[in-house]
Design a protein around this motif. Structure first.
Motif, short mmCIF file in Angstrom:
data_model
loop_
_atom_site.label_atom_id
_atom_site.label_comp_id
_atom_site.label_asym_id
_atom_site.label_seq_id
_atom_site.Cartn_x
_atom_site.Cartn_y
_atom_site.Cartn_z
N LYS A 188 0.94 -1.26 -0.07
CA LYS A 188 -0.27 -0.04 0.09
C LYS A 188 0.84 1.12 -0.07
O LYS A 188 0.66 2.20 -0.78
N ALA A 189 1.87 1.29 0.76
CA ALA A 189 2.76 2.53 1.00
C ALA A 189 3.44 2.58 -0.33
O ALA A 189 3.65 3.88 -0.76
N ALA A 190 3.92 1.48 -0.78
CA ALA A 190 4.96 1.57 -2.19
C ALA A 190 3.94 2.19 -3.21
O ALA A 190 4.64 2.84 -4.02
N ALA A 191 2.80 2.08 -3.08
CA ALA A 191 1.83 2.61 -4.50
C ALA A 191 2.08 4.13 -4.44
O ALA A 191 1.76 4.64 -5.35
N LEU A 192 2.22 4.52 -3.20
CA LEU A 192 2.47 5.97 -3.09
C LEU A 192 3.62 6.68 -3.49
O LEU A 192 4.04 7.97 -3.32
N GLY A 193 4.70 5.77 -3.55
CA GLY A 193 6.08 6.35 -3.66
C GLY A 193 6.53 5.88 -4.97
O GLY A 193 5.76 5.16 -5.80
N LYS A 194 8.03 5.97 -5.38
CA LYS A 194 8.58 5.73 -6.37
C LYS A 194 10.06 4.83 -6.28
O LYS A 194 10.58 5.35 -5.42
N ALA A 195 9.78 3.72 -6.93
CA ALA A 195 11.25 2.90 -6.69
C ALA A 195 12.29 3.74 -7.39
O ALA A 195 11.94 4.01 -8.45
N GLY A 196 13.49 3.51 -6.89
CA GLY A 196 14.72 4.19 -7.63
C GLY A 196 15.05 5.32 -6.96
O GLY A 196 16.17 5.94 -7.17
N LYS A 197 14.40 6.12 -6.27
CA LYS A 197 14.58 7.41 -5.83
C LYS A 197 15.69 7.20 -4.55
O LYS A 197 16.59 8.20 -4.68
N VAL A 198 15.39 6.20 -3.78
CA VAL A 198 16.55 5.64 -3.03
C VAL A 198 17.05 4.20 -3.61
O VAL A 198 16.26 3.94 -4.25
#
Ligand code: KG4
Ligand code: ZN
Length: 336
Positions: A188-198
């Motif tokens: 759920k949290a991942a859906a609001l973020g972006k992979a690769g930023k960290v």
């Protein structure tokens, strides 16, 4: 031929479940009483509470499985129960109940390995799976890759050296304050973020085998989180997305590599983590590019349930592989 009806009972962790399955694949009822909201306040499953809740719920859950199926006790042909692996106190509740039930009805007792049940959840819904296949088993306590020659004949080709995938999801979610169970919370949290930023490591991806390791990834995520202090609100979503991506990429790449090396054209997924939407999508996308079919159980059959237990036990019933009434429960995995 007469239909064979098996009652399945599952109490290995925090779900009290009972189901009646016809001929190994027709689900007549599937009752699950989840204790998640009780354990949530402790941030994880408390074994003693789990056992006590199973004791309180088991009779009602089994009764509801009969009601949902429109059957009476005498209609069933055998009683199947998970006896390994799991929380020992929790397993013993289901096992003791199943023994009493089988004895009182004079029906055979059937012992099921919980992980075999998870794998079988695929067969419950997909009768068109072609073997040989590769199966990725990803649950709260286990992560393995199997080469399956058939439904009941397989070899372990890789395993985790430390944490299981689900365990890593649960521990990281707890550390980030996302709640329990960790897998759905991180998804759920991942859906609001972006992979690769960290950036987090893809552990063992460079190794030419089918072993996994998630402990380093877990620690890296926790260390990164400590460094991010002060900017938590936005960062937690990006960290969750990167953690999920790092873990899922390794699972997908290793499963595909196994499928190619063992020259199979089906990949099966099993266990609670197989409910992860990102894992399901990425596995299907990457396998599709190689003309490999992916099978996974529907979401309610990915996580713990008793239909998978009743389903697989049908085959034991047919071969008269009955369990004795002094059957024991085993917390660890005797063999996969
Ligand atoms: O198979 P399961 O229900 O119980 C065991 O046999 O262990 O798996 C539970 C695990 C937990 O670690 C939970 O966080 C994880 O499956 N899980 C997920 C998702 N749903 C459940 N992990 C990632 N994404 C999900 N959507
Ligand atoms: Zn499970």
């Amino acid at each position: 031929m007469k239909d064979i009806l098996i009652l399945g009972i599952e109490t290995s962790c925090d779900e009290t479940a009972a189901s009646i399955v016809k001929n190994g694949c027709g689900i007549l009822s599937n009752v699950i009483n989840s204790q998640i909201n009780i354990h949530q306040q402790f941030g994880g499953v408390v074994p003693e509470i789990a056992s006590r809740k199973h004791i309180e719920n088991i009779a009602m859950v089994v009764d509801n499985a009969f009601k949902e199926a429109g059957l009476s006790y005498q209609d069933i042909d055998g009683v199947a129960v998970t006896n390994q692996p799991g929380l020992i106190g929790a397993l013993l509740v289901g096992l003791s109940f199943a023994k009493g039930f089988a004895w009182a009805l004079d029906r055979p007792l059937l012992a099921v390995n919980h992980l075999h049940g998870h794998i079988y959840a695929n067969i419950l819904e997909h009768q068109d799976i072609s073997f040989p296949a590769v199966c990725l088993v990803v649950s709260g306590g286990h992560t393995s890759l199997l080469h399956m020659k058939d439904i009941d004949s397989y070899a372990v080709i890789g395993e985790t050296r430390d944490d299981a995938a689900g365990e890593a999801f649960d521990k990281v979610a707890r550390f980030l304050g996302l709640g329990y169970p960790g897998g759905p919370a991180i998804q759920k949290a991942a859906a609001l973020g972006k992979a690769g930023k960290v950036k987090l490591p893809r552990v063992y991806l460079d190794k030419n085998d089918f072993e996994f390791s998630f402990s380093g990834l877990k620690t890296a995520a926790m260390n990164l989180w400590k460094k991010m202090k002060g900017n938590e609100e936005l960062a937690v979503f990006d960290l969750a997305a990167e953690f999920q991506q790092a873990l899922v990429e390794v699972l997908v790449e290793k499963s595909l590599k196994a499928a190619k090396i063992y020259q199979v054209d089906s990949i099966l997924m099993a266990g609670g983590v197989a409910a992860n939407q990102h894992l399901r999508l990425l596995m299907k996308e990457k396998a599709g590019q190689e003309n490999i079919k992916v099978f996974c159980p529907s979401l309610p059959l990915c996580t713990d349930n008793a239909a998978m237990i009743a389903g697989i036990a049908y085959h034991q019933y047919i071969t008269k592989s009955y369990a004795p009434l002094d059957l024991n429960a085993y917390p660890g995995l005797l063999s996969l």
